[in-house]
Design a protein around this motif. Sequence first.
Motif, PDB file in Angstrom:
ATOM      1  N   PRO A  84      -4.223 -47.148  12.538  1.00  0.00           N
ATOM      2  CA  PRO A  84      -4.076 -47.451  14.114  1.00  0.00           C
ATOM      3  C   PRO A  84      -3.212 -46.401  14.666  1.00  0.00           C
ATOM      4  N   ILE A  85      -2.145 -46.040  14.090  1.00  0.00           N
ATOM      5  CA  ILE A  85      -1.184 -45.286  14.969  1.00  0.00           C
ATOM      6  C   ILE A  85      -1.829 -43.911  14.953  1.00  0.00           C
ATOM      7  N   GLU A  86      -2.652 -43.480  13.980  1.00  0.00           N
ATOM      8  CA  GLU A  86      -3.456 -42.078  13.989  1.00  0.00           C
ATOM      9  C   GLU A  86      -4.116 -41.927  15.247  1.00  0.00           C
ATOM     10  N   ASP A  88      -4.350 -43.888  17.944  1.00  0.00           N
ATOM     11  CA  ASP A  88      -3.710 -44.662  19.223  1.00  0.00           C
ATOM     12  C   ASP A  88      -3.699 -43.566  20.479  1.00  0.00           C
ATOM     13  N   SER A  89      -4.549 -43.938  21.323  1.00  0.00           N
ATOM     14  CA  SER A  89      -4.376 -43.039  22.620  1.00  0.00           C
ATOM     15  C   SER A  89      -3.329 -43.155  23.395  1.00  0.00           C
ATOM     16  N   THR A  90      -2.383 -44.128  23.190  1.00  0.00           N
ATOM     17  CA  THR A  90      -1.373 -44.283  24.064  1.00  0.00           C
ATOM     18  C   THR A  90       0.091 -43.679  23.513  1.00  0.00           C
ATOM     19  N   ARG A  91      -0.054 -43.251  22.340  1.00  0.00           N
ATOM     20  CA  ARG A  91       1.097 -42.662  21.760  1.00  0.00           C
ATOM     21  C   ARG A  91       1.074 -41.089  21.864  1.00  0.00           C
ATOM     22  N   LYS A  96       3.820 -39.483  16.645  1.00  0.00           N
ATOM     23  CA  LYS A  96       2.966 -40.013  15.741  1.00  0.00           C
ATOM     24  C   LYS A  96       3.471 -39.169  14.339  1.00  0.00           C
ATOM     25  N   LYS A 254     -12.939 -45.443  19.079  1.00  0.00           N
ATOM     26  CA  LYS A 254     -12.277 -45.626  20.410  1.00  0.00           C
ATOM     27  C   LYS A 254     -12.799 -44.688  21.430  1.00  0.00           C
ATOM     28  N   TRP A 258     -10.744 -42.467  24.548  1.00  0.00           N
ATOM     29  CA  TRP A 258     -10.556 -41.103  24.020  1.00  0.00           C
ATOM     30  C   TRP A 258     -11.353 -40.128  24.930  1.00  0.00           C
TER      31      TRP A 258
END
Length: 290
Positions: A84-86, A88-91, A96, A254, A258
């Motif tokens: 989910p971190i990889e 994640d469009s908000t980070r 990361k 996602k 994205w």
Amino acid sequence: MILALSKFSSVRIGDPEKVDRILNAMRKAGPNTVQVISDFDMTLTRFAFNGKRCPTCHNILDNSKLISEECKEQLKELLNTYYPIEIDSTRSVEDKLPFMVEWWTKAHNLMVQQKIKKDLLATAVKESDAMLRDGYKGLFDHLKEQNIPLLVFSAGIGDVLEEVIRQAGVFYPNVKVISNYMDFDETGTLQAFKGELIHTYNKREGALLNTGLFEELNDRHNVLLMGDSLGDLNMADGVQNMDNILKIGYLNDKVDAWMETYLNSYDIVLVKDETMEVPNAILHYITGSQ
Ligand SMILES: Nc1ccn([C@@H]2O[C@H](COP(=O)(O)O)[C@@H](O)[C@H]2O)c(=O)n1
Ligand SMILES: [Mg+2]
């Protein structure tokens, strides 16, 4: 060509004139000037089949008999934490980076603890659900026939991805690989991973460390790049004196979050497309074989 591309329902293009310009410049320069640089997991391989996620190189081992049930649970927990971190469009990528290093390092350490045997990798791949995208054979065959080098640049596991390509019958001499390779001891037991770690977001460093491979391709200044993550955009950073680069991005997951970023980063975005139809059509156009 742009008109032909618009017939594929998965295709989105931010700047059609730019794509047209690049395609025509590459076609004019001819196949001898072209190289293909592609990511592996979820680019050359399918993201899903019949509604079920397909495995990455790491997952092929995670799900195999080579890993104990207890270790499988630990690897699954890592996947649930870090994937989910990889995506994640908000980070930011910067944010990361340490998490990616943590994920790969922990997973590789667990694999080493499992004392994986080299001679069992082929069976693990054979018994897995790994699938190259539909139309892969046309892609690999066409590149071989046209003597166009294909550099597979992956943050997956080199030994595993080579086996996937080999078992598909398309590991031709024009295919070269940059990836994380396993280091086996004299008994064929996994003892470490070789060299600098490659993860999703440090492919630029990986490219610059492997400039020797790119040097072999010094007279090929036109690049067709294929990826599925933003980290893949840097895979051609080792190419000197680039004339043209066409970037094709598979947007698998996602999609809404994205879409805008992908349209601004990749020249052609393929939305939930499990095939090689578009890259194949483009290659046939560039090489003048259509
Ligand atoms: N333990 C891990 C670490 C990474 N992954 C996935 O592998 C993909 C990287 O390979 P590429 O060929 O795409 O560069 C990446 O997308 C991670 O999600 C994994 O499954 N398990
Ligand atoms: Mg990938």
